[in-house]
Design an enzyme around this catalytic site. Structure first.
Site, mmCIF file in Angstrom:
data_model
loop_
_atom_site.group_PDB
_atom_site.id
_atom_site.type_symbol
_atom_site.label_atom_id
_atom_site.label_comp_id
_atom_site.label_asym_id
_atom_site.label_seq_id
_atom_site.Cartn_x
_atom_site.Cartn_y
_atom_site.Cartn_z
ATOM 1 N N LYS A 64 0.746 -1.258 0.053
ATOM 2 C CA LYS A 64 0.190 0.158 -0.053
ATOM 3 C C LYS A 64 0.851 1.350 0.077
ATOM 4 O O LYS A 64 1.549 1.489 1.122
ATOM 5 C CB LYS A 64 -0.730 -0.134 1.351
ATOM 6 C CG LYS A 64 -2.337 0.605 1.108
ATOM 7 C CD LYS A 64 -2.076 2.280 1.047
ATOM 8 C CE LYS A 64 -2.160 2.965 2.380
ATOM 9 N NZ LYS A 64 -1.767 4.417 1.886
ATOM 10 N N GLU A 107 9.395 0.742 11.006
ATOM 11 C CA GLU A 107 10.488 1.663 10.809
ATOM 12 C C GLU A 107 9.789 3.024 10.794
ATOM 13 O O GLU A 107 8.949 3.349 9.968
ATOM 14 C CB GLU A 107 10.796 1.570 9.256
ATOM 15 C CG GLU A 107 11.291 0.110 9.094
ATOM 16 C CD GLU A 107 12.939 0.069 9.422
ATOM 17 O OE1 GLU A 107 13.373 0.818 9.927
ATOM 18 O OE2 GLU A 107 13.477 -0.824 8.795
ATOM 19 N N CYS A 128 13.270 10.187 7.662
ATOM 20 C CA CYS A 128 13.086 9.865 8.899
ATOM 21 C C CYS A 128 14.563 9.992 9.608
ATOM 22 O O CYS A 128 14.441 10.322 10.768
ATOM 23 C CB CYS A 128 12.853 8.469 8.966
ATOM 24 S SG CYS A 128 13.433 7.403 8.027
ATOM 25 N N GLU A 132 9.298 15.523 15.782
ATOM 26 C CA GLU A 132 9.776 15.377 14.251
ATOM 27 C C GLU A 132 9.227 16.493 13.396
ATOM 28 O O GLU A 132 8.062 16.548 13.118
ATOM 29 C CB GLU A 132 9.547 14.000 13.876
ATOM 30 C CG GLU A 132 10.216 13.818 12.444
ATOM 31 C CD GLU A 132 9.944 12.193 12.038
ATOM 32 O OE1 GLU A 132 8.535 11.990 12.373
ATOM 33 O OE2 GLU A 132 10.443 11.634 11.592
HETATM 34 P P1 NAP Z 1 2.114 7.762 8.313
HETATM 35 O O1 NAP Z 1 0.992 9.025 8.327
HETATM 36 O O2 NAP Z 1 2.331 7.133 9.094
HETATM 37 O O3 NAP Z 1 1.688 7.144 6.736
HETATM 38 C C1 NAP Z 1 2.508 5.977 6.472
HETATM 39 C C2 NAP Z 1 1.631 5.166 5.678
HETATM 40 O O4 NAP Z 1 0.756 4.618 6.488
HETATM 41 C C3 NAP Z 1 1.049 5.485 4.688
HETATM 42 O O5 NAP Z 1 1.135 4.684 3.241
HETATM 43 C C4 NAP Z 1 -0.300 5.837 5.191
HETATM 44 O O6 NAP Z 1 -1.441 5.885 4.215
HETATM 45 C C5 NAP Z 1 -0.563 4.711 6.006
HETATM 46 N N1 NAP Z 1 -1.437 4.761 7.102
HETATM 47 C C6 NAP Z 1 -2.132 5.781 7.490
HETATM 48 N N2 NAP Z 1 -2.920 5.376 8.789
HETATM 49 C C7 NAP Z 1 -2.946 4.207 8.596
HETATM 50 C C8 NAP Z 1 -3.362 3.339 9.410
HETATM 51 N N3 NAP Z 1 -4.454 3.494 10.528
HETATM 52 N N4 NAP Z 1 -3.203 1.791 9.252
HETATM 53 C C9 NAP Z 1 -2.605 1.447 8.226
HETATM 54 N N5 NAP Z 1 -1.717 2.400 7.444
HETATM 55 C C10 NAP Z 1 -2.035 3.863 7.590
HETATM 56 O O7 NAP Z 1 3.310 8.433 7.880
HETATM 57 P P2 NAP Z 1 3.862 9.829 6.831
HETATM 58 O O8 NAP Z 1 3.290 10.979 7.610
HETATM 59 O O9 NAP Z 1 3.134 9.536 5.619
HETATM 60 O O10 NAP Z 1 5.375 9.557 6.679
HETATM 61 C C11 NAP Z 1 6.232 10.137 7.417
HETATM 62 C C12 NAP Z 1 6.670 9.501 8.716
HETATM 63 O O11 NAP Z 1 7.364 8.442 8.174
HETATM 64 C C13 NAP Z 1 7.653 10.325 9.507
HETATM 65 O O12 NAP Z 1 7.131 10.164 10.797
HETATM 66 C C14 NAP Z 1 8.910 9.542 9.097
HETATM 67 O O13 NAP Z 1 9.863 9.435 10.269
HETATM 68 C C15 NAP Z 1 8.561 8.131 8.912
HETATM 69 N N6 NAP Z 1 9.443 7.407 7.943
HETATM 70 C C16 NAP Z 1 10.476 6.541 8.665
HETATM 71 C C17 NAP Z 1 11.313 5.759 7.827
HETATM 72 C C18 NAP Z 1 12.244 4.725 8.542
HETATM 73 O O14 NAP Z 1 12.580 3.902 7.946
HETATM 74 N N7 NAP Z 1 12.257 4.556 9.669
HETATM 75 C C19 NAP Z 1 11.291 6.085 6.552
HETATM 76 C C20 NAP Z 1 10.531 6.791 5.887
HETATM 77 C C21 NAP Z 1 9.617 7.691 6.751
HETATM 78 P P3 NAP Z 1 -1.815 7.578 3.699
HETATM 79 O O15 NAP Z 1 -0.658 8.154 3.140
HETATM 80 O O16 NAP Z 1 -2.982 7.412 2.768
HETATM 81 O O17 NAP Z 1 -2.029 8.340 4.734
#
Ligand code: NAP
Ligand code: MG
Length: 498
Positions: free
Chosen positions: A203, A277, A311, A408
């Protein structure tokens, strides 16, 4: 007639601050007329593009000019169910039984095809997500191909990867990825999973689905058996349906800590395996004995690279007190040289913020830092009037309790904090709920090892920052999640050891 040399001519007038600090470049846009995108994308299930059960599609936009790029299918729980069933059938029918040496050939083929279509993929990545073309071209694309190459090589060696143990695939993996490295995160997830003999349902993030859909085309071109890789686009609800599906054996999630925790709660009590992650608040630590100019470039690379949408971004600069002023002076000058604007311009250093929502979050945290009394330093770069942009910014006078030092930001915003001794540096570096990465700048290797041993960070870079390699494991401590991706360690989450 004598010339009045005291009179300022047009040439002798001081140029604006920004031009004095660097050079101006003529626009150098990447040609995109060879890229053919469809107006509408369906879901990729069982080897075919199929219409979503709901019949609904949503728009994906270019964050650099807010224009509409394409419509993408909104998958719901029915679509997730169809995809999981297709993945199960492929696992039991073909892929799970296939010899590793055969599977490896398919994975290798994907890597080659990514290389062949690299230019097109890089452009789409920049258009859909806002990152500068020089990053998608020189970082995301080569690394995405490298991950498939790396894991293609493991496919026939799994029984030798963990001494004395035989490896078996788990079954169906549900994989959910964020918007900051859309194709690279898809590669990090899909390559090890399928190399190990699992099948997947992926997804992508709502704002950046396009390169994952081009990857679906590549998977078709590479003749993978239907159902080995399924891509179901949609928003958070679609991800939730994947997490909740009883037919999934493993969830691999990259994204925010909040959603990660929600997923952990949702699968508690089930047999599903999980890797998370999550977020980060990395310390980039500069000692007085460091090569300062190199360190300043490392700081810039660590936080302004990819608009800070990383991240593991070095969002907290811990600088030894004695060099604070010189580092701040050099950093102020350096951020003036960063070119902010059109992601498709080959000279652009800082592209567009991924979405309006993300831009608002950055503004909110920056306003909080100002109201808490931190001193703001911001590049005077001209920001395009259309699209979502934020000028490179840093704060001095930051204390550890300020929100900007704890939360963050996920934007091009740095907090500068001082320290006096290595012990204090360790204490401050570890003073966060996260633990994904860190950087150390010093002339003394012994200091690097002393520090690295004491820091709770999954990756510690020494005299460099944000360097990635498919052979090197990546993952966090504390609220940055658990499990490792990359290298041999990245196989374990997709295998059962017998
Ligand atoms: P996010 O809101 O957590 O979204 C990540 C993914 O999860 C998206 O595909 C999102 O869909 C989906 N999602 C949202 N709500 C969900 C739920 N309740 N159940 C299952 N899936 C769900 O994060 P983001 O804001 O897009 O990304 C930024 C974050 O990612 C930052 O906090 C960053 O640090 C972290 N990150 C971590 C790493 C690592 O390797 N540690 C790498 C990259 C990014 P939608 O996009 O449609 O909301
Ligand atoms: Mg988009």
């Amino acid at each position: 007639m004598a010339t009045d040399i005291t009179k300022k001519t047009h040439e002798t007038k001081l140029a604006p601050r920004r031009e004095r600090a660097g050079w101006t470049y003529a626009p150098s846009p990447e040609a995109k007329d060879h890229v053919r995108l469809k107006g509408r994308y369906d879901l990729f299930i069982d080897g075919k593009f199929v219409a979503p059960h709901s019949g609904k599609h949503f728009a994906t936009h270019n964050p650099a000019d807010e224009s509409h790029i394409a419509d993408v299918a909104e998958g719901d729980e029915h679509d997730v169910d169809t995809a999981v069933r297709a993945a199960r059938k492929a696992f039991e029918g073909t892929w799970g039984k296939m010899r590793g040496s055969e599977r490896g050939k398919y994975v290798y083929r994907i890597a080659r095809r990514i290389q062949e279509r690299a230019r097109e993929l890089a452009i789409v990545e920049s258009v859909d997500g806002g990152k500068p073309i020089k990053e998608s071209r020189d970082v995301d694309l080569p690394l995405a191909a490298a991950h498939f190459f790396h894991y293609a090589g493991w496919a026939d060696k799994l029984d030798y990867a963990f001494a004395g143990r035989r490896a078996r695939p788990l079954g169906v993996a549900g994989q959910i990825i964020p918007w900051n490295f859309p194709l690279l995160m898809a590669a990090w997830k899909i390559a090890p999973a399928i190399a190990c003999g699992n099948t997947v349902v992926l997804k992508p993030a709502e704002t950046t689905p396009l390169t994952a859909l081009l990857l679906a085309e590549i998977i078709q071109e590479c003749d993978l058996p239907p159902g080995v890789v399924n891509i179901v686009t949609g928003a958070g609800k679609t991800g939730g349906a994947l997490v909740d599906h009883a037919g999934v054996d493993k969830i691999a999630f990259t994204g925010s800590t909040d959603v990660g925790k929600r997923i952990q709660r949702a699968i508690a009590g089930t047999n599903k395996r999980l890797t998370l992650e999550l977020g980060g608040k990395a310390a980039n630590i500069v000692f007085a004995d460091a090569p300062i100019d190199q360190a300043v470039d490392g700081i810039v690379n660590g936080i302004y690279f990819n608009q800070g949408h990383v991240c593991c971004a070095g969002s907290r600069l811990l600088v030894e007190e004695s060099i604070h002023d010189v580092v701040v002076r050099k950093l102020s000058r350096r951020i003036e040289q960063l070119r902010v604007g059109d992601p498709l311009d080959k000279n652009t250093d800082v592209g567009a913020i991924n979405s309006k929502m993300q831009l608002e979050k950055i503004h909110e945290l920056v306003a909080a830092a100002v109201s808490e009394g931190c001193a703001i330093h911001q590049s005077s770069a001209k920001i395009p009037t259309k699209g979502y942009f934020f000028a490179p910014t840093f704060f001095t006078g930051v204390s550890q309790s300020h929100r900007i030092a704890q939360e963050e930001v996920f934007g091009p915003v740095l907090s500068v904090i001082t320290f006096r001794t290595p012990d204090e540096a360790v204490e401050k570096a570890n003073n966060t709920m996260y633990g994904l990465s860190a950087g150390i700048w010093t002339d003394k290797a012994a200091k690097v090892f002393w520090m690295a041993k004491r820091m709770r960070a999954g990756v510690v870079w020494a005299n460099t920052f944000n360097k990635f390699d498919p052979t090197s494991p990546f993952g966090g401590y504390k609220e940055s999640g658990f499990g490792r991706e990359g290298g041999r360690a990245g196989l374990a989450p997709y295998l059962e050891m017998v």
